[in-house]
Design a protein around this motif. Structure first.
Motif, PDB file in Angstrom:
ATOM      1  N   UNK A 162      -6.355   8.322 -14.570  1.00 32.69           N
ATOM      2  CA  UNK A 162      -5.402   7.573 -15.005  1.00 32.69           C
ATOM      3  C   UNK A 162      -4.182   7.420 -14.202  1.00 32.69           C
ATOM      4  N   UNK A 163      -3.492   8.204 -13.579  1.00 30.67           N
ATOM      5  CA  UNK A 163      -2.027   8.626 -12.283  1.00 30.67           C
ATOM      6  C   UNK A 163      -2.880   7.569 -10.977  1.00 30.67           C
ATOM      7  N   UNK A 164      -3.590   6.950 -11.022  1.00 33.00           N
ATOM      8  CA  UNK A 164      -3.217   5.965 -10.309  1.00 33.00           C
ATOM      9  C   UNK A 164      -1.707   4.952 -10.420  1.00 33.00           C
ATOM     10  N   UNK A 165      -1.124   4.483  -9.433  1.00 30.12           N
ATOM     11  CA  UNK A 165      -0.354   3.777  -9.946  1.00 30.12           C
ATOM     12  C   UNK A 165      -0.966   2.271  -9.805  1.00 30.12           C
ATOM     13  N   UNK A 166      -1.725   1.606  -9.373  1.00 27.37           N
ATOM     14  CA  UNK A 166      -2.124   0.402  -8.972  1.00 27.37           C
ATOM     15  C   UNK A 166      -3.254   0.068  -9.583  1.00 27.37           C
ATOM     16  N   UNK A 167      -3.976  -1.172  -9.943  1.00 25.13           N
ATOM     17  CA  UNK A 167      -5.703  -0.619 -10.773  1.00 25.13           C
ATOM     18  C   UNK A 167      -6.304  -2.177 -10.415  1.00 25.13           C
ATOM     19  N   UNK A 168      -7.264  -2.158 -10.283  1.00 24.45           N
ATOM     20  CA  UNK A 168      -7.577  -3.683  -9.391  1.00 24.45           C
ATOM     21  C   UNK A 168      -9.223  -3.439 -10.505  1.00 24.45           C
ATOM     22  N   UNK A 169      -9.218  -4.393 -11.338  1.00 26.12           N
ATOM     23  CA  UNK A 169     -10.464  -3.537 -12.803  1.00 26.12           C
ATOM     24  C   UNK A 169     -11.297  -5.102 -12.521  1.00 26.12           C
ATOM     25  N   UNK A 170     -12.668  -5.110 -11.631  1.00 29.91           N
ATOM     26  CA  UNK A 170     -13.252  -6.569 -11.939  1.00 29.91           C
ATOM     27  C   UNK A 170     -14.529  -6.548 -12.665  1.00 29.91           C
ATOM     28  N   UNK A 171     -15.439  -7.674 -13.130  1.00 27.31           N
ATOM     29  CA  UNK A 171     -16.371  -7.156 -14.125  1.00 27.31           C
ATOM     30  C   UNK A 171     -16.663  -5.837 -14.895  1.00 27.31           C
ATOM     31  N   UNK A 172     -16.426  -5.274 -16.234  1.00 26.30           N
ATOM     32  CA  UNK A 172     -17.356  -4.168 -16.336  1.00 26.30           C
ATOM     33  C   UNK A 172     -18.098  -4.953 -17.471  1.00 26.30           C
ATOM     34  N   UNK A 173     -19.078  -3.700 -17.563  1.00 26.55           N
ATOM     35  CA  UNK A 173     -19.842  -4.086 -19.141  1.00 26.55           C
ATOM     36  C   UNK A 173     -19.741  -3.675 -20.316  1.00 26.55           C
ATOM     37  N   UNK A 174     -18.578  -3.093 -20.423  1.00 27.57           N
ATOM     38  CA  UNK A 174     -17.524  -2.863 -21.585  1.00 27.57           C
ATOM     39  C   UNK A 174     -15.904  -2.943 -21.572  1.00 27.57           C
ATOM     40  N   UNK A 175     -15.766  -2.949 -23.263  1.00 32.00           N
ATOM     41  CA  UNK A 175     -14.223  -3.310 -23.400  1.00 32.00           C
ATOM     42  C   UNK A 175     -14.056  -1.253 -23.187  1.00 32.00           C
ATOM     43  N   UNK A 197       1.144  -1.388  -0.175  1.00 29.64           N
ATOM     44  CA  UNK A 197       0.284  -0.003   0.042  1.00 29.64           C
ATOM     45  C   UNK A 197       1.002   1.198  -0.257  1.00 29.64           C
ATOM     46  N   UNK A 198       2.067   1.356   0.588  1.00 23.21           N
ATOM     47  CA  UNK A 198       2.825   2.489   1.179  1.00 23.21           C
ATOM     48  C   UNK A 198       3.295   3.512  -0.616  1.00 23.21           C
ATOM     49  N   UNK A 199       3.625   4.203  -1.119  1.00 27.72           N
ATOM     50  CA  UNK A 199       4.433   5.123  -2.552  1.00 27.72           C
ATOM     51  C   UNK A 199       3.416   4.547  -3.098  1.00 27.72           C
ATOM     52  N   UNK A 200       1.940   4.292  -3.040  1.00 22.53           N
ATOM     53  CA  UNK A 200       0.876   3.859  -4.197  1.00 22.53           C
ATOM     54  C   UNK A 200      -0.072   3.791  -4.120  1.00 22.53           C
ATOM     55  N   UNK A 201      -0.958   3.996  -4.730  1.00 24.97           N
ATOM     56  CA  UNK A 201      -1.965   4.790  -5.559  1.00 24.97           C
ATOM     57  C   UNK A 201      -2.847   3.797  -6.125  1.00 24.97           C
ATOM     58  N   UNK A 202      -4.465   3.823  -5.467  1.00 22.65           N
ATOM     59  CA  UNK A 202      -5.148   2.307  -6.407  1.00 22.65           C
ATOM     60  C   UNK A 202      -6.675   2.569  -7.037  1.00 22.65           C
ATOM     61  N   UNK A 203      -7.252   2.396  -7.685  1.00 20.12           N
ATOM     62  CA  UNK A 203      -8.123   2.401  -8.261  1.00 20.12           C
ATOM     63  C   UNK A 203      -8.806   0.708  -8.614  1.00 20.12           C
ATOM     64  N   UNK A 204     -10.412   1.234  -8.209  1.00 22.88           N
ATOM     65  CA  UNK A 204     -11.156  -0.185  -8.490  1.00 22.88           C
ATOM     66  C   UNK A 204     -11.878   0.305  -8.982  1.00 22.88           C
ATOM     67  N   UNK A 205     -12.377  -0.574  -9.866  1.00 25.07           N
ATOM     68  CA  UNK A 205     -13.394   0.496 -10.469  1.00 25.07           C
ATOM     69  C   UNK A 205     -14.416  -1.203 -10.983  1.00 25.07           C
ATOM     70  N   UNK A 206     -15.670  -1.042 -11.310  1.00 22.51           N
ATOM     71  CA  UNK A 206     -16.787  -2.321 -12.061  1.00 22.51           C
ATOM     72  C   UNK A 206     -17.828  -2.507 -12.189  1.00 22.51           C
ATOM     73  N   UNK A 207     -18.557  -3.122 -12.267  1.00 21.50           N
ATOM     74  CA  UNK A 207     -20.479  -2.745 -12.575  1.00 21.50           C
ATOM     75  C   UNK A 207     -20.420  -2.833 -11.153  1.00 21.50           C
ATOM     76  N   UNK A 208     -21.283  -2.166 -10.789  1.00 22.51           N
ATOM     77  CA  UNK A 208     -22.167  -2.280  -9.327  1.00 22.51           C
ATOM     78  C   UNK A 208     -22.600  -3.731  -9.255  1.00 22.51           C
ATOM     79  N   UNK A 209     -21.872  -4.133  -7.439  1.00 23.20           N
ATOM     80  CA  UNK A 209     -22.318  -5.782  -6.963  1.00 23.20           C
ATOM     81  C   UNK A 209     -21.936  -6.327  -7.166  1.00 23.20           C
ATOM     82  N   UNK A 210     -20.833  -6.015  -8.338  1.00 23.45           N
ATOM     83  CA  UNK A 210     -19.318  -7.339  -8.589  1.00 23.45           C
ATOM     84  C   UNK A 210     -18.576  -6.881  -7.571  1.00 23.45           C
ATOM     85  N   UNK A 211     -18.501  -7.037  -5.918  1.00 19.67           N
ATOM     86  CA  UNK A 211     -17.785  -6.604  -4.910  1.00 19.67           C
ATOM     87  C   UNK A 211     -16.689  -5.700  -5.075  1.00 19.67           C
TER      88      UNK A 211
END
Length: 748
Positions: free
Chosen positions: A571-584, A390-404
């Motif tokens: 776009x400047x988040x260093x780490x990304x976590x993508x769960x199920x999304x609606x489209x590409x 977690x240190x020195x990082x910024x994290x972005x988490x994205x997904x459709x609703x109700x995917x966790x």
């Protein structure tokens, strides 16, 4: 981030993002709740214990949190310990380079909690089997009775054949065919002698069985007959049943997996249009032989595509490739070879690894954590442990609703909460119950965008972000004053945080559904939030500020400068976590434009309840694992946060909202302050007004912008008009209008 090569053997992977150097001394490697340096905090009063000492006091205490669980803080605990996995029955490899020695006692059996979980797991399995076979016991009894009769007949038949020496018939027939009378007589005499001996044995056996039966009839009680039946009937039934028809069926199934070979792989590639078996130069070849994965859960081979075909073609044809292999797409994994666009490694798992839950979070042991160590996040497609630094990082988490999405973000926030030295600010843009229990530990706790009983959340957010910005500036200024021998590279370290806990500490900012704060009705508020978040994202991580952002709408937000700042922030988040999304397009917005070309499309993740919490972790390391996150539901979160609050109370680090303190900027009367800086001027431009407020009232207006001052004055009834000063006419306000608004407020 790190992986476990097998269950428990951790391999540290290089992190893409820049990191501040960590002190590698023995003191730094110790637990954050262990002994700290003896230097007092700068702001600590004489004779009072500083923050580090209070943390030590907390570490030495046994905390009874409630009647349902107890937390024991161990000062000598391993700082890397992540708690016992909840559902893991395999022994762990020792963490050595050779990887060829197993521990004497498996790691998951080294604690009472681990032993209890193992016993419970086996008890659940045994209970299922007992229930399964109990229901089918009458059928088993009927089949056993039928096949025991068949078995008795087969036993008698075998005895008779043994007595008659039937195997000798072929030899005597052969002697007759050859006209060898001497050999025939010899065999005949041996057969007669053998039959006499074996007949005597069988007669004695028959007499013994008959005598035993008479004794049972005369003297044996009912349980004696039951014992004979319990032993004899199953044995005779096993002897009589056909080999392909078991009497007792298994209570669990054996997982089916496809055995791969090169021919099957070639057929799949050609069926997917990735070459042709007969056209010159269009054949698919292999660089390695087919082998099992290191974990033994699948097959893998390195494939060489025809010239003119690249890794992108394989990614596009993944579904067709899975069909040709006769497996689910979530069982097929493609790893690009950086040395050649034609080469890649194909891995086909025996069963769908993403449908197997990772289990409850190890944070449920409620032990204190160290933010300077990676946080447990889940398991990857090979069942290796995945941790996130977690240190020195910024994290972005994205997904459709109700995917966790919220559950995944909350896992990392819970880890930070268990370190009592971490200040936590929680901003919930959707005002849901998911984050409510963080009020137990949060320094800032802001919900929604609409004013409520707790005040105006937008103003609270702007004040909170401004405070974090000031902390970043103060941290960098303070680090620049330290001597080189104490801070060699001018960067934050664990040792410095423990030495100066009141000036240097880690701050985590959690913003749930952050896009809501870029779409506020007031454009000035949008700009302020966007500018502050962009500053914190750009400068904060190097000063110990961790950003954890989540969104279900990562694109198409705002317009003009707000849209530009939103895209820059995203776009400047260093780490990304993508769960199920609606489209590409949404997947690319979360993971970045390069992810799809590398084979990662979150819109192609499987759908279903069993796949909740499954996503791609991109940017944390050179590899991009498909992670099954651990689970911490509302009850689990409350239990963990209750323990976290107790640690903070013991350490003296419970401050802000959780302690009932006002964490906003000092109270200010906007109209009174504006009137005070007007002086004799009848009118001022907004820029001049903001500068005067910042100069005369820096404690309240240090970060005020002209747009912010304008918005607050207009909210209070002061119109924005053209004001001419020094020959320049721009927007501003007039003193008489401010006075009228102040009078109206006082009388209203």
């Amino acid at each position: 981030m790190s992986y476990s090569k097998s269950m428990g053997e951790v391999v540290h992977l290089p992190v893409r993002t820049s990191t501040a150097p960590a002190d590698t001394s023995a003191d730094t490697a110790a637990d954050p709740l262990a002994d700290a340096e003896s230097a007092p905090a700068l702001d600590a009063p004489a004779g009072a214990p500083d923050g580090a000492e209070r943390i030590e006091d907390a570490a030495a205490a046994v905390v009874d949190i409630d009647t349902s669980f107890e937390v024991q803080l161990d000062p000598g605990a391993d700082p890397d310990a992540e708690g016992e996995p909840v559902d893991d029955g395999i022994g762990y490899l020792l963490d050595d380079p050779e990887g060829d020695a197993y521990p004497v006692i498996p790691e998951h059996l080294r604690s009472l909690a681990g032993v209890g979980e193992a016993i419970a797991r086996h008890a659940r399995r045994m209970g299922h089997r007992i229930a399964f076979h109990t229901v089918r016991a009458p059928g088993y009894a009927v089949r056993a009775g039928v096949w025991s009769v068949v078995g008795l007949w087969r036993l008698i038949d075998r005895q008779l054949k043994w007595w008659w020496v039937s195997e000798n018939d072929y030899l005597r027939s052969l002697a007759i065919a050859q006209g060898d009378s001497r050999e025939w007589y010899k065999l005949h005499r041996e057969v007669k002698e053998t039959r006499r001996t074996r007949g005597t044995i069988l007669a004695g056996q028959a007499v013994g069985v008959l005598a035993a039966g008479l004794v049972l009839v005369e003297v044996a009680p009912w349980w004696g007959w039951a014992a004979v039946a319990a032993v004899g009937v199953p044995w005779l039934a096993h002897l009589g049943r056909p080999e392909d028809r078991p009497i007792i069926v298994p209570a669990t199934t054996v997982p089916r997996f496809r055995l791969l070979n090169h021919d099957v792989v070639l057929r799949a590639y050609y069926a997917a249009g990735l070459g042709h078996p007969e056209k010159p130069g269009q054949q698919v070849t292999f660089e390695t032989t087919m082998s099992r994965t290191p974990q033994g859960e699948g097959s893998q081979v390195k494939v060489v595509l025809p010239h003119g075909t690249g890794f992108g073609d394989v990614v596009k044809a993944k579904d067709d490739l899975a069909s040709g292999l006769d497996v689910a797409p979530s069982q097929v994994y493609l790893s690009h070879d950086p040395t050649s666009h034609r080469r890649h490694t194909l891995t086909v798992m025996d069963r769908d690894p993403l449908a197997v839950p990772a289990g409850k979070t190890p944070l449920l042991d409620c032990k204190p954590r160290n933010i300077w160590r990676p946080a447990p996040f889940g398991l990857d497609e090979h069942s290796r442990k995945v941790t996130v630094g977690l240190l020195w990082n910024s994290l972005l988490i994205g997904a459709q609703p109700r995917k966790g999405k919220t559950f995944a973000a909350r896992l990392l926030a819970l880890y930070a909460a268990l370190d009592p030295a971490v200040r936590l600010s929680v901003v919930d843009g959707k005002n849901s119950p998911d984050w409510n229990k963080f009020a137990l530990v949060a320094y800032h706790f802001i919900r929604g965008t609409v004013p409520n009983r707790a005040g105006d959340p937008v103003r609270q957010l702007i004040d909170a972000l401004a405070e974090i910005k000031r902390h970043i500036i103060d941290t960098n200024d303070f680090l620049s004053t330290l001597p080189p021998e104490e801070c060699p590279e001018g960067k934050l370290t664990e040792e410095l945080c423990r030495r100066y806990p009141k000036r240097l500490f880690i701050w985590m900012l959690v913003v749930e559904e952050f896009q809501n704060y870029f779409e506020l009705p007031d454009q000035d508020d949008n700009k302020q939030v966007a500018e502050l978040l962009s500053f914190i994202l750009a400068v904060g991580p190097s000063s110990g500020v961790i950003l954890l952002s989540s969104s279900q709408k990562p694109s198409g937000v705002g317009a003009g400068d707000v849209q530009r700042l939103f895209n820059r922030y995203r776009d400047n988040h260093a780490v990304r976590f993508a769960l199920r999304c609606g489209n590409r397009n949404v997947s690319d917005a979360i993971l970045g434009g390069d992810a799809y070309s590398e084979g990662f499309d979150a819109s192609a993740l499987p759908v279903g309840k069993q796949y909740l919490g499954v996503g791609y972790l991109y940017g944390a390391a050179d590899e991009t694992p498909t992670v099954r996150t651990h689970l911490a539901d509302h009850g689990d979160a409350e239990k963990i946060l209750t323990a976290a609050r107790t640690y903070r109370e013991r350490a003296g680090t419970l401050t802000g909202y959780a302690a009932g303190e006002d964490t906003g900027t000092p109270d200010r009367d906007v109209l009174a302050d504006v009137l005070a800086v007007f002086g004799a001027d009848p009118g001022l431009h907004w820029t001049e007004l903001a500068d005067r407020l910042a100069d005369q009232f820096p404690d309240r207006w240090a970060d005020a912008t002209p747009d912010a001052v304008s918005a607050q004055c207009r909210d209070l009834g002061v119109p924005s008009v053209n004001v001419k000063r020094a020959g320049v006419t721009v927007r501003g306000c007039r003193k008489n209008a401010v006075q009228a608004a102040a009078d109206a407020t006082a009388t209203g």
